[in-house]
Enzyme design. Structure first.
Site, PDB file in Angstrom:
ATOM      1  N   GLU A  41       0.802  -1.245   0.000  1.00  0.00           N
ATOM      2  CA  GLU A  41       0.000   0.000   0.000  1.00  0.00           C
ATOM      3  C   GLU A  41       0.830   1.288   0.000  1.00  0.00           C
ATOM      4  O   GLU A  41       0.398   2.308   0.523  1.00  0.00           O
ATOM      5  CB  GLU A  41      -0.988   0.011   1.191  1.00  0.00           C
ATOM      6  CG  GLU A  41      -1.963  -1.159   1.166  1.00  0.00           C
ATOM      7  CD  GLU A  41      -2.989  -1.131   2.310  1.00  0.00           C
ATOM      8  OE1 GLU A  41      -3.262  -0.048   2.854  1.00  0.00           O
ATOM      9  OE2 GLU A  41      -3.527  -2.204   2.631  1.00  0.00           O
ATOM     10  N   HIS A  60      -0.485  -1.094  17.392  1.00  0.00           N
ATOM     11  CA  HIS A  60      -0.620   0.312  17.792  1.00  0.00           C
ATOM     12  C   HIS A  60       0.453   0.712  18.798  1.00  0.00           C
ATOM     13  O   HIS A  60       0.531   1.858  19.198  1.00  0.00           O
ATOM     14  CB  HIS A  60      -2.008   0.570  18.361  1.00  0.00           C
ATOM     15  CG  HIS A  60      -3.099   0.232  17.380  1.00  0.00           C
ATOM     16  ND1 HIS A  60      -3.621  -1.027  17.294  1.00  0.00           N
ATOM     17  CD2 HIS A  60      -3.710   0.970  16.430  1.00  0.00           C
ATOM     18  CE1 HIS A  60      -4.528  -1.047  16.326  1.00  0.00           C
ATOM     19  NE2 HIS A  60      -4.596   0.147  15.781  1.00  0.00           N
TER      20      HIS A  60
HETATM   21  N1  GLN Z   1      -5.426  -2.635   4.659  1.00  0.00           N
HETATM   22  C1  GLN Z   1      -5.336  -1.549   5.579  1.00  0.00           C
HETATM   23  C2  GLN Z   1      -3.911  -1.410   6.088  1.00  0.00           C
HETATM   24  O1  GLN Z   1      -3.265  -2.365   6.280  1.00  0.00           O
HETATM   25  C3  GLN Z   1      -6.255  -1.725   6.749  1.00  0.00           C
HETATM   26  C4  GLN Z   1      -6.117  -0.587   7.712  1.00  0.00           C
HETATM   27  C5  GLN Z   1      -7.098  -0.575   8.820  1.00  0.00           C
HETATM   28  O2  GLN Z   1      -7.659  -1.562   9.165  1.00  0.00           O
HETATM   29  N2  GLN Z   1      -7.296   0.554   9.421  1.00  0.00           N
HETATM   30  O3  GLN Z   1      -3.455  -0.328   6.318  1.00  0.00           O
END
Ligand code: GLN
Ligand code: ZN
EC number: 2.1.1.14
Length: 767
Positions: free
Chosen positions: A494, A705
């Site tokens: 991503e 997190h």
């Molecule tokens: N596919 C997204 C990522 O990995 C999912 C993010 C999320 O769940 N907030 O960033």
């Protein structure tokens, strides 16, 4: 007397996210705590002055926080688990950050407290953990310091605290136990609030606002008693301070009668989300003579201009019952961006339809002035006329093609064939994955370099071709690294996305984007939701090229990565002129087009993130299905119902609290789901077990997190916990969310431990 204006809370992150930057700087060691404090004080001063200049009467203080206001409340009450106290930090701020983020260093190694979504918002609070009621005492001077700070600046504020009822309902005992609200606990908590009231009386505060949003939820046995016993004690201590009981995100019709009899000086009602029920309760039970109703008419959850005529109608409805009416924001403004100022990317013609926090202050004031105006004055009011003009006529031209497509949907479009059990067999054969397959949630760390490159593209400093080459190199490296550590189902990382919603919005028709409209999500994290402006459809393929490229670079299965329709809507600013259901259907059709194109491009596993599906589940049980699930779940099915049986559909949710809706989650008919489960307890596994959950599932095995690195042993233990409750054939091993916000330094070792743990368990199982 003219109508009072009251703001429940104001965004604290700063117009340009100053607070975020300085706190993150502190965490990295780039600046000291004194610098954090100085910036915080500057922001508070600026925000108070803005409200004062807008003519607001009751300006909040103590709505500021370094991380989260519920965490502040826990610290105020000395609800600090021993493991954090034992770290023995010199500064309370460091203790606070260790509770919020976990700590790994020379002082020790502790995980963070769980984080949960604040009612139906995308704001996360830290779940207080109460080990025993013995230590409860007033433990912080923060509310008083901020009150004095404002006073010194010439602003007499209305201090705001989360109330004791909401605090106790959201707190948990050690080991995630449900709290027992025994007398000792109730008395101890009430005593602190009483002490706070006494102090504010000495300091000369006129009003104290106690936020009790938990009152808008269904009551369990004992809840009303709990509320009553807390407030009987607290109100006895109020002396000269007026107490405003503030509620929001829904109605309190089921407890209004009790609340009204307790003798609050003010009751804050949400006339946006709980409108009909709240109005009905007020007219049915009346309003005590000493009580002012704070009519929450300015929406704190969306960014469209207030309709003054509607707000005045609401104020009038309350005035039928009592003359004591103040006007207020319906909730804190924490959940809207700072100001529309500087949003030059949006044409003025469109921008005039929006009001962010700063503009909402003016709206609040204007509504109050109009509420006091005579009919003749209203007729002559330019403000009212200009406001009315915004709502006359149509804002957007509809797209007939979209309407036609939605109208043409049939029941079959919402059902995938064959049944899941059969598909799962076919997929196992087709994909050839091992037991306990490992994967990630999609994103990998976005380095400064990646963001810088995107900024260069935006500014035209590099060509699209150069940018694409750069992204491809990132993907290559990410794939190589995933192969090296031995993950089973890979992702492309991503790197091309700024944000999982904005990125899709940018490739869909019907969206508008802001430059700086950030909203706090958790701690220093902010999100910048796009605006649904018109009818939505897909402008062109969005992710297909990237996913196909990534798949061409590896023998492993490459997972395509999309955002689902419910999440796109929930993390955007939705339209108010058509229903959420309608908007979600439009989005579902757009994403469906993308799913089919990915499949055609050879992608065998497609993840459709519904990170935010659980978040908007209505707060009242009776609303769950009729107002939400009955259309949200089918919308998800509409997205994937046309794929081949062997194409494996994954989904991901940033939440584990779906015990109550576990069957609805199953009804989304995905083949696999991953979700957060590591920061809290694993009670969701019981639900999965008891409901005979059919979807294969990857309950996150570590918390992304937090910057700490989980050990292999820790993850292995977690996997065994999972296997106690789930059929091994249905278990996936993955982190609990995307890795975008983490650094490479912690991500890769964590994933290595994850793969090693999965392999170790696999080996033992195969013996
Ligand atoms: N596919 C997204 C990522 O990995 C999912 C993010 C999320 O769940 N907030 O960033
Ligand atoms: Zn997530």
């Amino acid at each position: 007397m003219s109508t009072l204006t009251s703001v429940s809370g104001f965004p604290r992150i700063g117009q340009n996210r100053e607070l975020k930057k300085i706190i993150e700087g502190y965490w990295k060691g780039a600046n000291d705590l004194a610098a954090v404090k100085a910036t915080a004080a500057e922001l508070r001063a600026k925000h108070w002055k803005l409200q004062q200049n807008a003519g607001i009467d009751l300006i909040p203080s103590n709505d500021f926080s370094y991380f989260d206001q519920l965490l502040d409340t826990a610290i105020l009450l000395n609800v600090i688990p021993k493991r954090y106290e034992r770290l023995a930090f010199e500064n309370q701020e460091d203790t606070l950050f260790s509770m919020a983020r976990g700590y790994q260093g020379d002082k020790g190694d502790v995980t963070a407290l769980p984080m949960k979504k604040w009612f139906t918002t995308n704001y996360h609070y830290i779940v207080p953990e109460l080990e025993s009621s013995e230590g409860i005492k007033l433990n912080s001077t923060k509310p008083f310091d901020e009150f004095n700070e404002a006073k010194a600046l010439g602003v007499l504020t209305k201090p705001v605290l989360i109330g004791p009822y909401t605090f106790l309902k959201l707190a948990r005992g050690a080991n995630a136990q449900k709290l027992e609200y025994d007398k000792g606990l109730v008395n101890a908590v009430a005593a602190v609030y009483a002490e706070v009231l006494g102090k504010f009386n000495e300091l000369g505060a006129q009003w104290l606002q106690l936020d009790e949003p938990y009152l808008v939820l269904d009551k369990e046995p004992g809840d009303v008693e709990l509320f009553k016993s807390l407030y009987t004690k607290i109100l006895a201590a109020k002396a000269g301070v007026k107490v405003l009981l503030n509620t929001y995100f829904g109605h309190i019709a089921d407890i209004y009668e009790t609340v009204n009899l307790l003798g609050f000086d003010g009751i804050g009602l949400d006339l946006n989300e709980g409108r009909e029920e709240n109005l009905e309760a007020v007219s049915k039970y009346g309003v005590a003579s000493e009580t002012t109703i704070f009519a929450g008419v300015i929406n704190g959850r969306n960014i469209w201009r207030n309709n003054y005529a509607t707000s005045l109608g609401l104020v009038d409805a309350i005035k039928q019952v009592t003359a004591n009416v103040a006007v207020s924001t319906a909730s804190s403004l924490l959940h809207v961006p700072f100001s529309t100022e500087g949003e030059t990317g949006i044409p003025a013609e469109d921008l005039k339809h929006f009001a962010f926090a700063v503009e909402k202050l003016d709206e609040l004031k204007e509504v109050a002035v109009l509420a006091d105006a005579t009919e003749d004055e209203k007729k002559a009011s330019a403000a009212l006329a200009a406001n009315q003009a915004l709502f006359d006529g149509t804002r957007v031209a509809a797209d007939p093609a979209v309407a036609e497509r939605v109208a043409g949907l049939t029941a079959d479009d919402f059902v995938r064939q064959p049944a899941r059990e059969e598909r799962q067999k076919l997929q196992r054969e087709a994909l050839g994955l091992p037991l306990l397959p490992t994967t990630t949630i999609g994103s990998f760390p976005q380095s400064k370099e990646v963001r810088a490159e995107r900024a260069k593209l935006r500014k035209g400093e590099i060509t699209k071709e150069a940018y694409d080459e750069f992204i491809k190199a990132q993907i290559d490296a990410c794939i190589k690294h995933q192969e090296e550590i031995g993950l089973d189902v890979l992702v492309h990382g991503e790197f091309e996305r700024n944000d999982m919603v904005e990125y899709f919005g940018q490739n869909l028709n019907g969206f508008l984007f802001t430059k700086n409209a950030w909203v706090q999500s958790y701690g220093t994290r902010c999100v910048k939701p796009p605006i649904v402006w018109g009818d939505v459809s897909r402008a062109k393929p969005i992710t297909v090229e990237w996913s196909a490229y990534a798949q061409s670079r590896t023998e492993h299965v490459m997972k395509g990565m999309l955002t689902g329709p419910v999440t796109i809507l929930n993390w955007s600013w939705p339209r108010e002129d058509i229903t959420h259901e309608e908007q979600t259907k439009q989005l579902a059709l757009a994403i469906r087009d993308e799913v089919l194109d990915l499949e055609a491009a050879g992608i065998k596993v497609i993840q459709i993130d519904e990170a935010a599906l659980r978040e908007k589940l209505p707060l009242r049980k009776s609303d769950w299905h009729v107002k939400y699930l009955d259309w949200a779940v089918p919308a998800f099915r509409l997205v994937h119902s046309a794929v081949k049986p062997t194409t494996q559909i994954h989904t991901h949710m940033c939440y584990s609290e779906f015990n109550d809706i576990i069957r609805d989650i199953d009804a989304m008919d995905a083949d696999v789901i991953s979700f957060e489960a590591s920061r809290g307890d694993l009670v969701v596994l019981d639900a999965i077990h008891d409901a005979h959950f059919e979807t294969e599932a990857g309950p996150g095995v570590y918390d992304i997190h937090s910057p700490r690195i989980p050990s292999e042993q820790e993850i292995e233990d977690r996997i065994y916990e999972i296997l106690k409750k789930m059929n091994v054939e249905k278990v996936w091993i993955n982190p609990d969310c995307g890795l975008k916000t983490r650094g490479n330094a912690e991500t890769w070792p964590s994933l290595e431990h994850l793969v090693a743990a999965a392999k170790a368990v696999r080996a033992k199982l195969e013996k």
